[in-house]
Design an enzyme around this catalytic site. Structure first.
Site: not given
Ligand SMILES: CC(C)(COP(=O)(O)OP(=O)(O)OC[C@H]1O[C@@H](n2cnc3c(N)ncnc32)[C@H](O)[C@@H]1OP(=O)(O)O)[C@@H](O)C(=O)NCCC(=O)NCCS
Length: 205
Positions: A135, A144
């Site tokens: 979150h 990446h």
């Protein structure tokens, strides 16, 4: 969308193609590579060079760069945009993306990845297989997050950074642009200087 242009024909491209076919059954995939090593990928023909925007209609066609190298992916994604292509966001159907999360165009989310509440993913990112983006994380463009890496809550990651496979980033930590975190590493403090870091906790190599 009925057609997906995929730039790149290497190992990562095969993962993106599998995910696109699972997400959009029946999609026609057109693969382009500037220096293909074979003439087919997963049974699909590979065209040498770049697609000509004159030959495609944005109403039916989107495009994505499926190349693991962050700098190359960033450059080619910019080229696609400049050429007028509509960028695709490919999300494997087994990934979980919170309705309150956002993912910018040209990014790829692989199988079993989790992107939790209010996380923000920039353009042309890869959230690879089984990675966890908790979150309130914020990831800038062309970064990446490798397979099984875990970003705890509210982590910030810069652009063109690689978080290696199975590594863990402690909650609230910030990692700047152009950084590589080695596989299996643990980051517990902010990293502000570009470079390569590895170990538990990480040290600059
Ligand atoms: C960190 C990394 C980029 C370094 O690569 P490199 O520059 O070629 O470094 P080397 O392999 O020459 O190793 C240099 C030193 O770092 C150490 N090292 C390398 N990777 C390490 C890691 N992940 N964790 C701990 N130490 C590491 C090596 O043991 C070596 O130590 P030494 O000098 O004491 O012998 C690479 O090892 C790595 O982990 N890449 C991420 C791979 C990954 O997650 N791929 C997923 C793709 S989907």
């Amino acid at each position: 969308m009925q057609k997906l242009i995929v730039l790149g024909a290497g190992g990562h491209a095969s993962v993106v193609i599998d995910a696109a076919q699972a997400a959009w059954p029946g999609v026609e995939i057109l693969v382009f590579d500037e220096a293909p090593k074979t003439d087919r990928i997963l049974g699909l023909p590979i065209s040498q060079g770049r697609p000509d925007p004159e030959n495609f209609d944005n109403a039916t066609t989107q495009a994505i760069v499926a190349i693991g190298n962050n700098q190359v992916r960033a450059t080619l994604t910019q080229w696609l945009e400049n050429a007028g292509f509509k960028l695709a966001t490919v999300i494997h159907p087994t990934a979980w993306v919170s309705p309150s999360a956002s993912i910018e165009q040209g990014s790829f989310v692989s199988a079993r990845a989790v992107i939790n509440a209010r996380a923000k993913i920039g353009a042309a990112c890869i959230i690879n297989t089984a990675a966890v983006v908790e979150h309130d994380c914020m990831i800038k463009k062309s970064t990446h997050i490798c397979p099984s890496a875990t970003l705890a809550g509210a982590v910030k990651i810069g652009s063109q950074t690689t978080v290696g496979a199975n590594s863990t980033i402690r909650e609230l930590v910030s990692i700047a642009d152009n950084i590589t975190i080695g596989a299996g590493s643990v980051v517990i403090r902010n990293i502000t200087e570009a470079g390569t870091y590895a170990g538990c906790p990480v040290k600059q190599l």
